[in-house]
Design a protein around this motif. Structure first.
Motif, mmCIF file in Angstrom:
data_model
loop_
_atom_site.group_PDB
_atom_site.id
_atom_site.type_symbol
_atom_site.label_atom_id
_atom_site.label_comp_id
_atom_site.label_asym_id
_atom_site.label_seq_id
_atom_site.Cartn_x
_atom_site.Cartn_y
_atom_site.Cartn_z
ATOM 1 N N GLU A 34 0.846 -1.210 0.000
ATOM 2 C CA GLU A 34 0.000 0.000 0.000
ATOM 3 C C GLU A 34 0.874 1.251 0.000
ATOM 4 O OE1 GLU A 34 -3.559 0.555 1.428
ATOM 5 O OE2 GLU A 34 -4.202 -1.469 0.858
ATOM 6 N N ASP A 38 0.856 4.033 -2.872
ATOM 7 C CA ASP A 38 0.590 5.454 -2.568
ATOM 8 C C ASP A 38 1.687 6.323 -3.187
ATOM 9 O OD1 ASP A 38 -1.537 4.638 -1.098
ATOM 10 O OD2 ASP A 38 -0.652 5.055 0.880
ATOM 11 N N ALA A 41 1.266 6.418 -6.898
ATOM 12 C CA ALA A 41 0.097 7.238 -7.253
ATOM 13 C C ALA A 41 0.445 8.731 -7.132
ATOM 14 C CB ALA A 41 -1.080 6.881 -6.360
ATOM 15 N N THR A 42 1.242 9.070 -6.138
ATOM 16 C CA THR A 42 1.647 10.480 -5.984
ATOM 17 C C THR A 42 2.534 10.911 -7.155
ATOM 18 O OG1 THR A 42 1.602 10.101 -3.618
ATOM 19 C CG2 THR A 42 2.590 12.174 -4.333
ATOM 20 N N ARG A 44 2.301 9.767 -10.098
ATOM 21 C CA ARG A 44 1.360 9.967 -11.213
ATOM 22 C C ARG A 44 0.710 11.346 -11.128
ATOM 23 N NH1 ARG A 44 -0.990 6.082 -14.471
ATOM 24 N NH2 ARG A 44 -2.341 7.835 -14.907
ATOM 25 N N GLU A 45 0.296 11.719 -9.914
ATOM 26 C CA GLU A 45 -0.323 13.041 -9.741
ATOM 27 C C GLU A 45 0.645 14.155 -10.101
ATOM 28 O OE1 GLU A 45 -1.775 13.259 -5.734
ATOM 29 O OE2 GLU A 45 -3.029 11.487 -6.133
ATOM 30 N N PHE A 96 -4.136 0.050 -6.102
ATOM 31 C CA PHE A 96 -4.166 1.139 -7.096
ATOM 32 C C PHE A 96 -5.592 1.628 -7.317
ATOM 33 C CE2 PHE A 96 0.142 -0.296 -8.460
ATOM 34 C CZ PHE A 96 0.766 0.940 -8.466
ATOM 35 N N LYS A 98 -7.830 2.161 -5.208
ATOM 36 C CA LYS A 98 -8.170 3.205 -4.227
ATOM 37 C C LYS A 98 -7.783 4.583 -4.732
ATOM 38 C CE LYS A 98 -7.671 0.231 -0.247
ATOM 39 N NZ LYS A 98 -6.686 -0.260 0.700
ATOM 40 N N HIS A 99 -6.825 4.618 -5.666
ATOM 41 C CA HIS A 99 -6.396 5.904 -6.243
ATOM 42 C C HIS A 99 -7.042 6.127 -7.611
ATOM 43 C CE1 HIS A 99 -3.194 6.526 -3.252
ATOM 44 N NE2 HIS A 99 -3.071 5.220 -3.283
ATOM 45 N N LEU A 101 -6.778 4.145 -10.113
ATOM 46 C CA LEU A 101 -5.870 3.713 -11.196
ATOM 47 C C LEU A 101 -6.101 2.243 -11.541
ATOM 48 C CD1 LEU A 101 -2.613 5.416 -9.843
ATOM 49 C CD2 LEU A 101 -3.817 6.054 -11.943
#
Ligand code: GLU
Length: 388
Positions: A34, A38, A41-42, A44-45, A96, A98-99, A101
């Motif tokens: 996880e 996370d 995912a950050t 990616r942002e 993923f 949860k984000h 993705l």
């Protein structure tokens, strides 16, 4: 300063994460996964593209079956991978998700990549997944890979994939802080090496062969992978995979882990494929003149420079060019088979037709199909004999 400069134009990142990071006593370590997700995912942002090469299938499958200690046979490992791979993907997919993705799974074997057509197909698929904004998760297709088609370890697999997707940076997340000057398990005085600009014998010696009980690669294979990736002009970082936010730290330019700078005169994608993906089928011993022509002058290999032929290979096969002492110099695809080269070696190009009765090519290996593996200044040293 070197770090920030090196990372300034990075947009596409290949993250490789090892089993030793992802698994613990209880099989897959969901907290770590996880945390990693996370972090990705950050990224990616922040506008980065990320491709993930993840191990963990075998370790997870083994745990599922309640097996203690090492798996004994290859079929056992392959069976464990069959169980673990699905679970690994489910865990990633949930995390993923949860984000917001999506994930895509790509399982590869070495034979997928040595065939140029399949290589290009895989490339198109991976680029489409990137375009669609999907997080691609790659692993070796352990359930079908047998000895001679195995990548060996995911460090090597990730190095091959970095070439396919033309990554701007490879981050290898592992269970140490990075590369140390001595094995930290043996010496308290071991110091972390923050920057590697060249593969000196000291750097090679710093990486011990030993793999951890869980991961397959060990530090040696990470350094070998770094060598391949940097030869393709891509920077490589070995970093601590369990540290929260490690990927952000790296992209913020912090001195995390060990950064290997890309080599200045790197190989093109095709030459990289020849040098590192293909397995040599034989060796051509060349004289000093031919060595000089290949390494310093960027010329093709002609029959006159060949002094000995080893192996039995056919037209188009990859072979290693070595000097008289057997040190690897280059790898390339031959225009003539071993038997033909035995007949024309040492001769002038103009004699080829007279001896063979035909002449389809002037060169034994054309320059375009030849990857030189040593630098003109280091004619006597070899860069990476093991991988040639
Ligand atoms: N492909 C193996 C797995 O997923 C791991 C190979 C490695 O650790 O390098 O379990």
């Amino acid at each position: 300063m070197k770090r920030k400069e090196t990372l300034a134009n990075v947009r596409k990142i290949l993250v490789k994460v090892g089993s030793a990071v992802l698994t613990g006593e209880e099989g897959l370590d969901l907290t770590i996964i996880e945390q990693l997700v996370d972090d990705i995912a950050t990224l990616r942002e922040r506008g980065y593209q990320v491709i993930l090469v993840s191990s963990g299938a075998i370790a997870s499958g083994k745990h599922r079956m309640g097996i203690q200690g090492k798996l004994k046979s290859i079929p056992q490992k392959q069976a464990a991978a069959a169980i673990g791979q699905g679970r690994l993907m489910r865990v990633y997919s949930n995390a993923f998700g949860k984000h917001g993705l999506f994930v895509g799974q790509v399982l590869l074997t070495m034979s997928d990549l040595t065939d140029r057509k399949r290589f290009l197909n895989i490339r198109n698929t991976l680029f489409t997944l990137l375009e669609w904004g999907v997080i691609t998760i790659i692993n070796e297709n352990d359930t079908v890979a047998v000895d001679e088609i195995k990548f060996g370890d995911n460090d090597h697999l990730a190095a091959m994939v970095a070439n396919i997707v033309e990554a701007h940076l490879v981050i290898n997340l592992t269970n140490t802080e990075g590369l140390y000057d001595h094995n930290p398990a043996d010496s308290k005085k071991a110091k972390l090496i923050p920057l590697v600009t060249e593969f000196t014998p000291e750097i090679e010696a710093a990486a011990t062969e030993e793999a951890t009980p869980i991961g397959m690669g060990g530090m040696k294979s990470k350094v070998l992978a770094a060598k391949k990736v940097t030869a393709f002009g891509i920077p490589y970082i070995i970093a601590p995979g369990r540290r929260p936010g490690v990927l952000q730290e790296i992209m913020d330019g912090k001195e995390t882990g060990t950064l290997f700078l890309p080599m200045a005169d790197h190989l093109t994608s095709r030459k990289y494929w020849i040098a590192f993906t293909l397995r040599a089928r034989g060796r051509l011993f060349v004289d000093e003149g031919a060595k000089e022509a290949l390494v310093a002058d960027g010329k093709s290999l002609l029959p006159s420079g060949v002094i000995q032929v080893e192996g039995d290979f056919v037209l188009g096969d990859p072979v290693t060019c070595v000097d008289a002492a057997g040190n690897p110099i280059a790898k390339g695809l031959v225009n003539y088979c071993a038997e033909e080269i035995r007949k024309i070696m040492g001769l002038k190009t103009t004699k080829i037709e007279q001896v063979l009765g035909y002449k389809d090519y002037d060169e034994i290996i054309h320059r375009d199909n030849l990857a030189v593996m040593i630098h003109p200044d280091e004619k006597s040293k070899t860069r990476n004999p093991k991988t040639l």
